[in-house]
Scaffold this motif. Structure first.
Motif, PDB file in Angstrom:
ATOM      1  N   GLU A  23       7.593  20.947 -12.314  1.00 43.35           N
ATOM      2  CA  GLU A  23       7.850  19.991 -13.398  1.00 43.35           C
ATOM      3  C   GLU A  23       8.374  18.569 -12.548  1.00 43.35           C
ATOM      4  OE1 GLU A  23       8.133  19.432 -16.437  1.00 43.35           O
ATOM      5  OE2 GLU A  23       6.734  21.527 -16.674  1.00 43.35           O
ATOM      6  N   ALA A  24       9.002  18.975 -11.206  1.00 40.42           N
ATOM      7  CA  ALA A  24       9.564  17.877 -10.630  1.00 40.42           C
ATOM      8  C   ALA A  24       8.585  16.902 -10.084  1.00 40.42           C
ATOM      9  CB  ALA A  24      10.334  18.285  -9.305  1.00 40.42           C
ATOM     10  N   GLY A  25       7.329  17.238  -9.946  1.00 42.91           N
ATOM     11  CA  GLY A  25       6.266  16.474  -9.701  1.00 42.91           C
ATOM     12  C   GLY A  25       5.650  15.735 -10.433  1.00 42.91           C
ATOM     13  N   ARG A  26       5.617  15.927 -11.843  1.00 45.30           N
ATOM     14  CA  ARG A  26       4.937  15.172 -12.754  1.00 45.30           C
ATOM     15  C   ARG A  26       5.278  13.748 -12.780  1.00 45.30           C
ATOM     16  NH1 ARG A  26       3.669  19.437 -16.451  1.00 45.30           N
ATOM     17  NH2 ARG A  26       3.042  21.294 -14.879  1.00 45.30           N
ATOM     18  N   PRO A  27       4.390  12.816 -12.990  1.00 47.53           N
ATOM     19  CA  PRO A  27       4.868  11.409 -13.188  1.00 47.53           C
ATOM     20  C   PRO A  27       5.842  11.129 -13.942  1.00 47.53           C
ATOM     21  CG  PRO A  27       2.214  11.621 -13.518  1.00 47.53           C
ATOM     22  CD  PRO A  27       2.930  12.958 -13.549  1.00 47.53           C
ATOM     23  N   GLY A  28       6.839  10.361 -13.250  1.00 43.12           N
ATOM     24  CA  GLY A  28       8.090   9.967 -13.595  1.00 43.12           C
ATOM     25  C   GLY A  28       9.308  11.177 -13.768  1.00 43.12           C
ATOM     26  N   GLY A  29       8.606  12.539 -13.071  1.00 49.90           N
ATOM     27  CA  GLY A  29       9.695  13.277 -12.545  1.00 49.90           C
ATOM     28  C   GLY A  29      10.549  13.001 -11.461  1.00 49.90           C
ATOM     29  N   PRO A  30      11.519  14.070 -11.066  1.00 47.64           N
ATOM     30  CA  PRO A  30      12.727  13.426 -10.066  1.00 47.64           C
ATOM     31  C   PRO A  30      11.948  13.289  -8.784  1.00 47.64           C
ATOM     32  CG  PRO A  30      12.930  15.644 -11.084  1.00 47.64           C
ATOM     33  CD  PRO A  30      11.948  15.307 -11.901  1.00 47.64           C
ATOM     34  N   ALA A  31      10.727  13.944  -8.534  1.00 52.44           N
ATOM     35  CA  ALA A  31       9.985  13.880  -7.130  1.00 52.44           C
ATOM     36  C   ALA A  31       9.035  13.066  -7.116  1.00 52.44           C
ATOM     37  CB  ALA A  31       9.733  15.441  -6.908  1.00 52.44           C
ATOM     38  N   ASN A  32       8.682  12.469  -8.335  1.00 53.33           N
ATOM     39  CA  ASN A  32       7.321  11.344  -8.532  1.00 53.33           C
ATOM     40  C   ASN A  32       7.847  10.330  -9.406  1.00 53.33           C
ATOM     41  OD1 ASN A  32       4.847  10.685  -7.920  1.00 53.33           O
ATOM     42  ND2 ASN A  32       3.878  11.854  -9.467  1.00 53.33           N
ATOM     43  N   PRO A  33       8.828   9.704  -9.438  1.00 51.72           N
ATOM     44  CA  PRO A  33       9.264   8.583 -10.273  1.00 51.72           C
ATOM     45  C   PRO A  33       8.571   7.503 -10.364  1.00 51.72           C
ATOM     46  CG  PRO A  33      10.759   8.394  -8.422  1.00 51.72           C
ATOM     47  CD  PRO A  33       9.867   9.701  -8.153  1.00 51.72           C
ATOM     48  N   PHE A  34       7.592   7.251  -9.471  1.00 48.75           N
ATOM     49  CA  PHE A  34       6.917   6.108  -9.474  1.00 48.75           C
ATOM     50  C   PHE A  34       5.509   6.210  -9.290  1.00 48.75           C
ATOM     51  CE2 PHE A  34      10.954   4.794  -7.389  1.00 48.75           C
ATOM     52  CZ  PHE A  34      11.290   3.689  -8.388  1.00 48.75           C
ATOM     53  N   ASP A  35       5.085   7.429  -9.548  1.00 52.24           N
ATOM     54  CA  ASP A  35       3.712   8.046  -9.618  1.00 52.24           C
ATOM     55  C   ASP A  35       2.828   7.631  -8.258  1.00 52.24           C
ATOM     56  OD1 ASP A  35       1.320   9.116 -10.718  1.00 52.24           O
ATOM     57  OD2 ASP A  35       0.652   7.410 -11.944  1.00 52.24           O
ATOM     58  N   GLN A  36       3.570   7.988  -7.339  1.00 52.77           N
ATOM     59  CA  GLN A  36       2.844   7.868  -5.939  1.00 52.77           C
ATOM     60  C   GLN A  36       2.123   9.102  -5.348  1.00 52.77           C
ATOM     61  OE1 GLN A  36       2.673   4.775  -3.812  1.00 52.77           O
ATOM     62  NE2 GLN A  36       2.842   4.349  -6.286  1.00 52.77           N
ATOM     63  N   LEU A  37       2.749  10.339  -6.026  1.00 56.71           N
ATOM     64  CA  LEU A  37       2.288  11.488  -5.230  1.00 56.71           C
ATOM     65  C   LEU A  37       0.723  11.660  -5.601  1.00 56.71           C
ATOM     66  CD1 LEU A  37       3.033  14.329  -4.291  1.00 56.71           C
ATOM     67  CD2 LEU A  37       3.564  15.117  -6.243  1.00 56.71           C
ATOM     68  N   GLY A  38       0.158  12.122  -4.675  1.00 58.85           N
ATOM     69  CA  GLY A  38      -1.444  12.338  -4.740  1.00 58.85           C
ATOM     70  C   GLY A  38      -2.177  11.123  -4.460  1.00 58.85           C
ATOM     71  N   ARG A  39      -1.493   9.856  -4.364  1.00 59.92           N
ATOM     72  CA  ARG A  39      -2.412   8.709  -4.042  1.00 59.92           C
ATOM     73  C   ARG A  39      -2.611   8.523  -2.683  1.00 59.92           C
ATOM     74  NH1 ARG A  39      -2.681   5.386  -8.626  1.00 59.92           N
ATOM     75  NH2 ARG A  39      -1.489   5.961 -10.216  1.00 59.92           N
ATOM     76  N   TYR A  40      -3.696   7.511  -2.219  1.00 60.76           N
ATOM     77  CA  TYR A  40      -3.978   7.060  -0.796  1.00 60.76           C
ATOM     78  C   TYR A  40      -4.517   8.451  -0.260  1.00 60.76           C
ATOM     79  CZ  TYR A  40      -0.602   3.629  -1.905  1.00 60.76           C
ATOM     80  OH  TYR A  40       0.108   2.312  -2.380  1.00 60.76           O
ATOM     81  N   PHE A  41      -5.497   9.237  -0.981  1.00 61.72           N
ATOM     82  CA  PHE A  41      -6.345  10.083  -0.321  1.00 61.72           C
ATOM     83  C   PHE A  41      -7.416   9.443   0.529  1.00 61.72           C
ATOM     84  CE2 PHE A  41     -10.215  12.446  -0.053  1.00 61.72           C
ATOM     85  CZ  PHE A  41      -9.683  13.731   0.348  1.00 61.72           C
ATOM     86  N   MET A  42      -7.231   9.783   1.663  1.00 59.44           N
ATOM     87  CA  MET A  42      -8.425   9.411   2.527  1.00 59.44           C
ATOM     88  C   MET A  42      -9.205  10.422   3.344  1.00 59.44           C
ATOM     89  SD  MET A  42      -6.152   6.348   4.658  1.00 59.44           S
ATOM     90  CE  MET A  42      -4.813   7.138   4.382  1.00 59.44           C
ATOM     91  N   GLU A  43     -10.188  10.165   3.800  1.00 59.45           N
ATOM     92  CA  GLU A  43     -11.360  10.949   4.606  1.00 59.45           C
ATOM     93  C   GLU A  43     -11.877  10.028   5.717  1.00 59.45           C
ATOM     94  OE1 GLU A  43     -12.905  13.505   5.606  1.00 59.45           O
ATOM     95  OE2 GLU A  43     -13.307  15.035   4.022  1.00 59.45           O
ATOM     96  N   HIS A  44     -12.656  10.909   6.559  1.00 53.36           N
ATOM     97  CA  HIS A  44     -13.284  10.223   7.228  1.00 53.36           C
ATOM     98  C   HIS A  44     -14.878  10.121   6.699  1.00 53.36           C
ATOM     99  CE1 HIS A  44     -11.097  11.400  11.207  1.00 53.36           C
ATOM    100  NE2 HIS A  44     -10.837   9.988  10.980  1.00 53.36           N
ATOM    101  N   VAL A  45     -15.305   8.734   6.499  1.00 49.50           N
ATOM    102  CA  VAL A  45     -16.721   8.607   5.681  1.00 49.50           C
ATOM    103  C   VAL A  45     -17.701   8.864   6.677  1.00 49.50           C
ATOM    104  CG1 VAL A  45     -17.738   6.769   4.817  1.00 49.50           C
ATOM    105  CG2 VAL A  45     -15.657   6.794   4.488  1.00 49.50           C
ATOM    106  N   HIS A  46     -18.713   9.669   6.263  1.00 45.10           N
ATOM    107  CA  HIS A  46     -19.732  10.167   7.049  1.00 45.10           C
ATOM    108  C   HIS A  46     -20.953   9.985   6.656  1.00 45.10           C
ATOM    109  CE1 HIS A  46     -20.755  12.766  10.551  1.00 45.10           C
ATOM    110  NE2 HIS A  46     -21.758  13.413   9.841  1.00 45.10           N
ATOM    111  N   VAL A  47     -21.809   8.880   7.274  1.00 45.36           N
ATOM    112  CA  VAL A  47     -23.387   8.734   6.523  1.00 45.36           C
ATOM    113  C   VAL A  47     -24.145   8.582   7.631  1.00 45.36           C
ATOM    114  CG1 VAL A  47     -22.421   6.155   6.555  1.00 45.36           C
ATOM    115  CG2 VAL A  47     -24.249   6.768   4.856  1.00 45.36           C
ATOM    116  N   ASP A  48     -25.407   8.867   7.372  1.00 49.50           N
ATOM    117  CA  ASP A  48     -26.627   8.517   8.125  1.00 49.50           C
ATOM    118  C   ASP A  48     -26.992   7.234   7.783  1.00 49.50           C
ATOM    119  OD1 ASP A  48     -26.373  11.259   8.822  1.00 49.50           O
ATOM    120  OD2 ASP A  48     -28.246  11.724   7.933  1.00 49.50           O
ATOM    121  N   SER A  49     -26.610   6.224   8.812  1.00 54.04           N
ATOM    122  CA  SER A  49     -26.424   4.916   8.350  1.00 54.04           C
ATOM    123  C   SER A  49     -27.813   3.959   8.609  1.00 54.04           C
ATOM    124  CB  SER A  49     -25.276   4.226   8.913  1.00 54.04           C
ATOM    125  OG  SER A  49     -25.238   4.132  10.186  1.00 54.04           O
TER     126      SER A  49
END
Length: 280
Positions: A23-49
């Motif tokens: 419940e605390a982590g839902r958007p607007g919850g006390p742990a996620n009031p500005f909907d930032q949790l889970g954003r900015y996911f990054m990976e190493h982009v891998h491609v036969d270029s």
């Protein structure tokens, strides 16, 4: 579970998922009031270029001997080439490294590449984009597809290489639209599974393409050869995939409006919950 202090150390996807499912982590919850949790996911982009073709008279085995995969005792070494830090700063590029895999040019033909994409998709249960285009490429070059399949089956596809495939692994820029949310399905404990929207920015793609162009220019200037096929110039392009390096979903920031944890890795607003690992 009751305790004075909690540390979430489940990785770049699970840290966000565990808290989002509370419940605390839902958007607007006390742990996620500005909907930032889970954003900015990054990976190493891998491609036969692309595909490097050596200059006439040069042998790809000699030019790229340093960059072949080597065994150092029980450990595999993958040696890569990258631009200097000065060049990256001057061009405004993200860090990108390039591995060279010796191949016959046959494997760069559109039909063979499309056949490989479809085979990969079947194996991964993930249909590639532009399926119709892939089938048209295969239908236009059935003899090349058959020849490549025969060489692959006999495990001689790397013998007598005429060039080398460029395998690029690149950084990503932080992007709030690339994120973890909760899916509709639940696991065996009744907790919603993670849903990933992995998105690239124009800078991510530009860094790979510009790095290819710089390498191509340097190879030609040195008389070593050239890159004939480049990502962004083939139709369709090879798929992009990740390297299982999930980061960024509990971003560190001094301001809770732009991040999830503070400078000491504690969740903004909760003094007894901190994060460890690649999500930070």
């Amino acid at each position: 579970v009751e305790a004075r202090q909690f540390v979430l150390a489940g990785g770049g996807i699970e840290n966000a998922r565990i808290l989002l499912a509370s419940e605390a982590g839902r958007p607007g919850g006390p742990a996620n009031p500005f909907d930032q949790l889970g954003r900015y996911f990054m990976e190493h982009v891998h491609v036969d270029s692309g595909f490097f073709v050596p200059a006439p008279g040069a042998r790809v085995e000699d030019l790229l001997a340093l960059y072949r995969r080597h065994m150092a005792g029980e450990h595999k070494q993958i040696r890569t080439l990258r631009l200097t830090g000065e060049a990256q700063q001057r061009e405004g590029l993200l860090n990108t490294v390039t591995e060279f895999l010796p191949r016959r040019k046959l494997f760069t033909s559109a039909g063979v590449r499309s056949f490989a994409e479809l085979a990969w998709g079947i194996d991964a249960r993930s249909a590639p984009e532009h399926v119709v285009r892939h089938f048209l490429n295969i239908a236009a070059q059935p003899h090349r597809v058959a020849a490549a399949a025969w060489l692959k089956k006999r495990h001689v596809h790397e013998e007598q290489p005429s060039g080398a495939t460029l395998v690029m692994t690149a950084e990503q820029a932080p992007n709030p639209a690339s994120r973890i949310t909760l899916g509709r399905r639940v696991d065996r404990f009744g907790v919603p599974v993670a849903r990933l929207e992995w998105r690239l920015t124009p800078l991510d793609e530009h860094s790979i393409r510009r790095t290819q162009d710089i390498l191509d220019a340097q190879f030609q200037a040195a008389g070593l050869g050239q890159i004939e096929l480049k990502w962004g110039e083939t139709h369709p392009d090879p798929r992009i995939h990740g390297c299982w390096h999930h980061i960024g979903t509990t971003r560190m920031s001094s301001d809770p409006r732009t991040g999830v944890v503070d400078g000491d890795c504690f969740l903004h607003g909760l003094s007894n919950l901190s994060f460890a690992g690649s999500s930070v």
